[in-house]
Design a protein around this motif. Structure first.
Motif, PDB file in Angstrom:
ATOM      1  N   VAL A  84       0.845  -1.199   0.000  1.00  0.00           N
ATOM      2  CA  VAL A  84       0.000   0.000   0.000  1.00  0.00           C
ATOM      3  C   VAL A  84       0.880   1.249   0.000  1.00  0.00           C
ATOM      4  O   VAL A  84       1.888   1.321   0.697  1.00  0.00           O
ATOM      5  CB  VAL A  84      -0.965   0.025   1.204  1.00  0.00           C
ATOM      6  N   VAL A 110       0.330   5.563   0.140  1.00  0.00           N
ATOM      7  CA  VAL A 110      -0.655   6.605   0.422  1.00  0.00           C
ATOM      8  C   VAL A 110      -0.211   7.908  -0.243  1.00  0.00           C
ATOM      9  O   VAL A 110       0.900   8.388   0.009  1.00  0.00           O
ATOM     10  CB  VAL A 110      -0.831   6.813   1.935  1.00  0.00           C
ATOM     11  N   ASP A 156      -3.572  13.827  -0.479  1.00  0.00           N
ATOM     12  CA  ASP A 156      -4.673  14.362  -1.280  1.00  0.00           C
ATOM     13  C   ASP A 156      -4.839  15.871  -1.130  1.00  0.00           C
ATOM     14  O   ASP A 156      -5.785  16.450  -1.673  1.00  0.00           O
ATOM     15  CB  ASP A 156      -5.988  13.656  -0.934  1.00  0.00           C
ATOM     16  N   CYS A 202      -0.921   8.631  -8.083  1.00  0.00           N
ATOM     17  CA  CYS A 202      -1.468   7.288  -7.871  1.00  0.00           C
ATOM     18  C   CYS A 202      -1.004   6.338  -8.961  1.00  0.00           C
ATOM     19  O   CYS A 202      -0.580   5.207  -8.687  1.00  0.00           O
ATOM     20  CB  CYS A 202      -2.994   7.345  -7.824  1.00  0.00           C
ATOM     21  N   LEU A 258      -2.219  -1.618  -3.643  1.00  0.00           N
ATOM     22  CA  LEU A 258      -3.325  -0.807  -3.147  1.00  0.00           C
ATOM     23  C   LEU A 258      -2.840   0.628  -2.987  1.00  0.00           C
ATOM     24  O   LEU A 258      -1.829   0.872  -2.337  1.00  0.00           O
ATOM     25  CB  LEU A 258      -3.810  -1.358  -1.805  1.00  0.00           C
ATOM     26  N   GLU A 267      -3.930   4.330  -1.591  1.00  0.00           N
ATOM     27  CA  GLU A 267      -4.872   5.092  -0.779  1.00  0.00           C
ATOM     28  C   GLU A 267      -4.515   6.578  -0.875  1.00  0.00           C
ATOM     29  O   GLU A 267      -3.413   6.939  -1.285  1.00  0.00           O
ATOM     30  CB  GLU A 267      -4.790   4.643   0.688  1.00  0.00           C
ATOM     31  N   THR A 268      -5.451   7.416  -0.504  1.00  0.00           N
ATOM     32  CA  THR A 268      -5.181   8.859  -0.456  1.00  0.00           C
ATOM     33  C   THR A 268      -5.494   9.385   0.944  1.00  0.00           C
ATOM     34  O   THR A 268      -6.314   8.818   1.666  1.00  0.00           O
ATOM     35  CB  THR A 268      -6.041   9.621  -1.484  1.00  0.00           C
ATOM     36  N   ASP A 286      -3.295   7.236   8.448  1.00  0.00           N
ATOM     37  CA  ASP A 286      -4.705   6.907   8.300  1.00  0.00           C
ATOM     38  C   ASP A 286      -4.918   5.997   7.098  1.00  0.00           C
ATOM     39  O   ASP A 286      -5.712   5.052   7.149  1.00  0.00           O
ATOM     40  CB  ASP A 286      -5.523   8.189   8.162  1.00  0.00           C
ATOM     41  N   GLY A 287      -4.202   6.266   6.015  1.00  0.00           N
ATOM     42  CA  GLY A 287      -4.324   5.413   4.835  1.00  0.00           C
ATOM     43  C   GLY A 287      -3.853   4.000   5.093  1.00  0.00           C
ATOM     44  O   GLY A 287      -4.461   3.025   4.634  1.00  0.00           O
ATOM     45  N   ARG A 346      -6.539   2.260   7.207  1.00  0.00           N
ATOM     46  CA  ARG A 346      -7.700   1.901   6.394  1.00  0.00           C
ATOM     47  C   ARG A 346      -7.397   0.684   5.527  1.00  0.00           C
ATOM     48  O   ARG A 346      -8.231  -0.212   5.386  1.00  0.00           O
ATOM     49  CB  ARG A 346      -8.128   3.080   5.524  1.00  0.00           C
ATOM     50  N   ALA A 347      -6.203   0.648   4.976  1.00  0.00           N
ATOM     51  CA  ALA A 347      -5.813  -0.482   4.149  1.00  0.00           C
ATOM     52  C   ALA A 347      -5.716  -1.763   4.974  1.00  0.00           C
ATOM     53  O   ALA A 347      -6.171  -2.831   4.547  1.00  0.00           O
ATOM     54  CB  ALA A 347      -4.485  -0.194   3.465  1.00  0.00           C
ATOM     55  N   SER A 394      -9.335  -2.887   5.652  1.00  0.00           N
ATOM     56  CA  SER A 394     -10.067  -3.367   4.479  1.00  0.00           C
ATOM     57  C   SER A 394      -9.510  -4.686   3.957  1.00  0.00           C
ATOM     58  O   SER A 394     -10.250  -5.524   3.438  1.00  0.00           O
ATOM     59  CB  SER A 394     -10.041  -2.313   3.366  1.00  0.00           C
TER      60      SER A 394
END
Length: 289
Positions: free
Chosen positions: A35, A37, A40, A51, A76, A78-79, A84-85, A88-89, A92
């Motif tokens: 992952v 990140v 954003d 990305c 993967l 994430e933004t 935090d990314g 979240r990864a 998920s």
């Protein structure tokens, strides 16, 4: 089969983590998810471009690893904020382990908010493996640390479940502070009396550690070291002194203010150890039990 999530910022530090994660996944035929990140807080076109570029870089890195067919690799993107990314990864993907590279030290920012790895550990529920050294093979010499707490039990069990203590040498380390040492020295005026007192404390604690191992049905370590001194510094010193390849530490749930004022053993070890570190948060109890 496990799911290993490796967080990468595309730096060489992260590449070491990717190589370690790939090695672990190959040993156990696990799933490997990388992952990245992307910040954003920039124009949408820049976010989209970053990305795509990050995915291409990670794909090239996967190709260079020459992963066996038994490993399922996934990218993967994430933004948002990095920590935090990653969280979240991890959620998920239902990751069993998060692997990260050593952090770039930014003194003022680290003091107030902590590094990305520390924040992932603090707010997450999964064990985090910080890779500080270039991986050369499976972990053969692993040092588990204990303060005889439930957090230490959770950390030891998590390391076993993850297959990180399968090597031939698993040591256990306990640092202690002889509370009455100064008083004994003052009252006796004798260095011999002080040394005898410290050794009595050490012998008592050695029995307590063995009882703790038995009570929690943990495997008997191949070595047990009890060192006098503050735990954070003694753990880091022992890791270097003993040539350990991986240090396992449990973390305690703590409020924000005490952490800012005093830090924690895990945070100190993460910041100062030259060896790889597995940090296991208290929320990993259910998984490690």
């Amino acid at each position: 089969m496990m799911r290993i999530l490796v967080a990468t910022d595309l730096s060489e530090r992260s590449n070491r983590a990717l190589r370690r994660a790939a090695m672990l996944a190959s040993e156990r035929r696990d799933d490997l998810i990388a992952v990245h990140v992307v910040d954003d807080d920039q124009p949408a076109r820049m976010v989209e471009l970053e990305c795509r570029e990050a995915a291409a870089v990670i794909e090239d890195a996967f190709d260079a690893l020459d992963l066996p067919d038994t490993v399922t690799a996934k990218i993967l993107i994430e933004t948002g904020d990095a920590f935090d990314g990653v969280l979240r990864a991890a959620a998920s993907q239902q990751a069993d382990l998060v692997v990260m590279g050593s952090h770039r030290r930014r003194m003022l920012a680290d003091v107030f908010v902590g590094t990305t790895a520390e924040r992932v550990i603090r707010h997450g529920t999964r064990p985090v493996l910080m890779v500080n050294r270039e991986p050369e093979g499976p972990y053969l010499n692993v040092l588990a640390t204990t303060d005889l707490s439930e957090a230490s039990v959770v950390a030891f069990r998590a390391a076993r479940r993850l297959g990180l203590t399968d090597g031939p040498h698993v040591g256990l380390f306990y640092a202690f502070d002889p509370a009455a040492k100064g008083l004994v020295t003052l009252s006796s005026g004798s260095g011999t009396a002080t040394r005898d007192y410290v050794e009595d404390v050490r012998s008592h604690l050695r029995r307590e550690v063995h009882a703790w191992i038995k009570q929690n049905a943990l495997p008997v370590p191949t070595s047990l070291t009890l060192a006098e001194g503050p735990a954070p510094a003694e753990i880091v010193a022992e890791a270097d002194r003993g040539g350990w390849e991986l240090v396992v530490v449990g973390t305690h749930a703590r409020s924000v203010v005490p952490r800012l004022l005093h830090g924690s053993v895990a945070e100190y070890v993460l910041r100062h150890a030259a060896r790889d570190v597995l940090a296991v948060p208290p929320a990993a109890l259910a998984k490690a039990a």
